[in-house]
Design a protein around this motif. Structure first.
Motif, PDB file in Angstrom:
ATOM      1  N   VAL A   1      17.768  13.357 -26.942  1.00 17.56           N
ATOM      2  CA  VAL A   1      16.809  13.590 -28.029  1.00 17.56           C
ATOM      3  C   VAL A   1      16.315  15.026 -27.996  1.00 17.56           C
ATOM      4  O   VAL A   1      16.301  15.724 -29.020  1.00 17.56           O
ATOM      5  N   GLU A   2      15.921  15.493 -26.814  1.00 14.78           N
ATOM      6  CA  GLU A   2      15.412  16.855 -26.677  1.00 14.78           C
ATOM      7  C   GLU A   2      16.497  17.887 -26.994  1.00 14.78           C
ATOM      8  O   GLU A   2      16.233  18.901 -27.651  1.00 14.78           O
ATOM      9  N   ASP A   3      17.715  17.635 -26.541  1.00 12.09           N
ATOM     10  CA  ASP A   3      18.811  18.575 -26.777  1.00 12.09           C
ATOM     11  C   ASP A   3      19.153  18.672 -28.268  1.00 12.09           C
ATOM     12  O   ASP A   3      19.354  19.774 -28.802  1.00 12.09           O
ATOM     13  N   LEU A   4      19.214  17.529 -28.939  1.00  9.79           N
ATOM     14  CA  LEU A   4      19.528  17.549 -30.376  1.00  9.79           C
ATOM     15  C   LEU A   4      18.399  18.192 -31.176  1.00  9.79           C
ATOM     16  O   LEU A   4      18.648  18.895 -32.160  1.00  9.79           O
TER      17      LEU A   4
ATOM     18  N   LEU B   1      25.700  19.139 -33.481  1.00  5.70           N
ATOM     19  CA  LEU B   1      26.681  18.703 -32.493  1.00  5.70           C
ATOM     20  C   LEU B   1      27.916  18.215 -33.241  1.00  5.70           C
ATOM     21  O   LEU B   1      27.846  17.259 -34.021  1.00  5.70           O
ATOM     22  N   VAL B   2      29.036  18.890 -33.037  1.00  6.48           N
ATOM     23  CA  VAL B   2      30.295  18.534 -33.703  1.00  6.48           C
ATOM     24  C   VAL B   2      31.131  17.724 -32.722  1.00  6.48           C
ATOM     25  O   VAL B   2      31.411  18.167 -31.608  1.00  6.48           O
TER      26      VAL B   2
ATOM     27  N   MET C   1      22.442  15.589 -43.012  1.00  4.48           N
ATOM     28  CA  MET C   1      21.647  14.732 -42.151  1.00  4.48           C
ATOM     29  C   MET C   1      20.426  15.506 -41.652  1.00  4.48           C
ATOM     30  O   MET C   1      20.553  16.622 -41.148  1.00  4.48           O
ATOM     31  N   THR C   2      19.233  14.951 -41.795  1.00  3.80           N
ATOM     32  CA  THR C   2      18.015  15.608 -41.352  1.00  3.80           C
ATOM     33  C   THR C   2      17.895  15.544 -39.835  1.00  3.80           C
ATOM     34  O   THR C   2      18.607  14.792 -39.160  1.00  3.80           O
ATOM     35  N   MET C   3      16.942  16.348 -39.292  1.00  3.27           N
ATOM     36  CA  MET C   3      16.735  16.344 -37.845  1.00  3.27           C
ATOM     37  C   MET C   3      16.401  14.945 -37.347  1.00  3.27           C
ATOM     38  O   MET C   3      16.936  14.485 -36.341  1.00  3.27           O
ATOM     39  N   GLN C   4      15.490  14.239 -38.064  1.00  5.87           N
ATOM     40  CA  GLN C   4      15.084  12.919 -37.622  1.00  5.87           C
ATOM     41  C   GLN C   4      16.242  11.938 -37.677  1.00  5.87           C
ATOM     42  O   GLN C   4      16.411  11.094 -36.791  1.00  5.87           O
ATOM     43  N   GLN C   5      17.084  12.052 -38.709  1.00  2.00           N
ATOM     44  CA  GLN C   5      18.249  11.181 -38.815  1.00  2.00           C
ATOM     45  C   GLN C   5      19.215  11.418 -37.661  1.00  2.00           C
ATOM     46  O   GLN C   5      19.804  10.473 -37.125  1.00  2.00           O
ATOM     47  N   GLU C   6      19.387  12.699 -37.257  1.00  2.39           N
ATOM     48  CA  GLU C   6      20.260  13.008 -36.137  1.00  2.39           C
ATOM     49  C   GLU C   6      19.729  12.390 -34.849  1.00  2.39           C
ATOM     50  O   GLU C   6      20.465  11.798 -34.067  1.00  2.39           O
ATOM     51  N   ILE C   7      18.408  12.516 -34.646  1.00  2.85           N
ATOM     52  CA  ILE C   7      17.799  12.006 -33.425  1.00  2.85           C
ATOM     53  C   ILE C   7      17.841  10.481 -33.383  1.00  2.85           C
ATOM     54  O   ILE C   7      17.903   9.868 -32.313  1.00  2.85           O
TER      55      ILE C   7
ATOM     56  N   SER D   1      29.623  26.249 -28.042  1.00  3.57           N
ATOM     57  CA  SER D   1      29.707  25.950 -26.610  1.00  3.57           C
ATOM     58  C   SER D   1      29.983  24.466 -26.422  1.00  3.57           C
ATOM     59  O   SER D   1      29.559  23.644 -27.242  1.00  3.57           O
ATOM     60  N   GLU D   2      30.679  24.128 -25.337  1.00 10.18           N
ATOM     61  CA  GLU D   2      30.840  22.711 -25.016  1.00 10.18           C
ATOM     62  C   GLU D   2      29.725  22.233 -24.101  1.00 10.18           C
ATOM     63  O   GLU D   2      29.695  21.063 -23.714  1.00 10.18           O
ATOM     64  N   TYR D   3      28.798  23.135 -23.774  1.00 10.19           N
ATOM     65  CA  TYR D   3      27.703  22.796 -22.870  1.00 10.19           C
ATOM     66  C   TYR D   3      26.402  22.611 -23.643  1.00 10.19           C
ATOM     67  O   TYR D   3      26.095  23.397 -24.549  1.00 10.19           O
ATOM     68  N   PRO D   4      25.611  21.606 -23.304  1.00 13.43           N
ATOM     69  CA  PRO D   4      24.370  21.322 -24.033  1.00 13.43           C
ATOM     70  C   PRO D   4      23.320  22.397 -23.808  1.00 13.43           C
ATOM     71  O   PRO D   4      23.429  23.199 -22.861  1.00 13.43           O
TER      72      PRO D   4
END
Length: 378
Positions: free
Chosen positions: A68-71, A81-82, A1-7, A212-215
């Motif tokens: 969006v910013e975090d991903l 992100l799993v 999955m590309t960055m844009q697809q993830e967002i 990490s479980e933290y963003p």
């Protein structure tokens, strides 16, 4: 999955938003997601359509939506992100949380922010946690290097918390033998904590995983370290403590290990050493089994019959090599490559025999040809 697809993925955006809102374990929210899915749960949080407890737990950050910013930040680091609905999610490891109750600190992680190309599920199939004091002695670092290095060389993933002292020694030992290691952080994966381990964390992300479980953007805090310890225990087959005070984060990790029915082991130390007081007391009071070598750890935490208690070393596939084959194999690097003439110089074996041995090692799965030379097979 590309960055844009993830967002653009509504499911992933919902997970990222919820992870930011709770920042840690939240069993009631996990149960809600299991019932209605992440997108509907995210809507309920935004619109305050929640139970009283869950409403109180999420109200402070419900208006903060930086998914969006975090991903994007995570993707730029080579991370992802799993989530529990991914194939990569270590499901059977997370079963350890089922019998712990439903307090705020006892729940499984909502999702895991991961940096590194390896699969989290695969790396935790055969793993050992090695933890201990930040103020490690030369003895503690030496024993850690011996145990973690031998385990990593035998195919075990080393899990630890990336702190100074024993944690760092365990990670470095695994990397030093070309093994795999996982660093579990108490802050966002975009933060190098401690700052002195920035380079080590980069190396871990290249050869293992930083988790990490933290963003991204989350700062370290005492309660996050305590929550992090439960993940270190959960992601492994057993917990090894090397040097720890009686009241310490390492002993807290051991406590989590016992609650999750993981074998807990401790390395004994000098009775005059404050750094070993916790380990010695855990052994004396039956909270941990005494271990001194990697083979002891495998005997306690590995599958039945895997360890040979009569042998002084952990059995390795390379034990079948001898003579020129062993010399040539030991001359091969675990990273990069060496040309045939270079292998000949390093091993002391004539070039013609080196070529013959390399061909045989390749057939047996011990060597891999590269464009400009040869390297050891993992």
């Amino acid at each position: 999955m590309t960055m844009q697809q993830e967002i653009d993925d509504p499911r992933l955006l919902a997970w990222a938003y919820l992870s930011k809102v709770v920042q840690g374990p939240c069993a009631p929210l996990t149960e809600l997601i299991e019932k209605v899915g992440p997108q509907e749960a995210a809507r309920a949080v935004r619109e305050r359509d929640l139970s009283e407890y869950l409403g109180e737990r999420t109200v402070a950050r419900a208006h903060v939506d930086s998914a969006v910013e975090d991903l994007r930040a995570l993707s730029e680091m080579g991370g992802r992100l799993v989530t529990p609905d991914d194939d990569e999610w270590p499901r059977w490891r997370m079963l350890a949380f089922d019998g712990l109750g439903h307090s705020r600190a006892d729940g499984p992680p909502l999702a895991l922010w991961v940096v590194g190309s390896r699969s989290l599920g695969e790396l935790t199939e055969r793993s050992i946690s090695v933890v201990g004091t930040r103020a490690a002695s030369g003895y503690g670092e030496h024993v850690t290097a011996e145990i973690a290095g031998d385990l990593a060389l035998d195919g075990w993933t080393i899990v630890s918390g990336a702190a100074f002292g024993i944690d760092g020694a365990a990670h470095r030992a695994a990397l030093g033998v070309g093994g795999l290691t996982i660093a579990v952080l108490a802050c966002g994966v975009d933060r190098a904590y401690p700052a002195g381990h920035a380079r080590l964390l980069r190396q871990i992300s290249q050869n293992g995983l930083v988790v990490s479980e933290y963003p991204p953007g989350t700062t370290p805090a005492k309660h996050r370290f305590l929550a992090r310890n439960r993940l270190v225990a959960a992601l492994s087959d057993g917990v090894v403590v090397v040097e720890a005070g009686w009241r310490s984060g390492a002993r807290n990790t051991a406590t989590w290990g016992r609650r999750m029915s993981r074998p807990v082991m401790a390395v004994p130390g000098p009775v005059t050493s404050a750094s070993s007081a916790g380990c010695n007391r855990m052994i004396r009071e039956g909270e941990a089994r005494l271990v001194a070598r990697a083979v002891d750890v495998v005997e306690e935490a590995g599958p039945i019959g895997l360890a040979d208690t009569e042998d002084d070393t952990v059995a390795r596939d390379t034990d079948s090599l001898d003579g020129n084959a062993l010399l040539v194999h030991e001359a091969l690097p675990t990273r990069g490559f060496r040309s045939v003439p270079e292998v000949s110089v390093e091993s002391g074996v004539p070039i013609a025999i080196v070529r013959s041995m390399l061909a045989q090692l390749e057939l047996d799965g011990f060597a891999v040809p590269c464009q400009d030379g040869w390297m050891r097979s993992r």
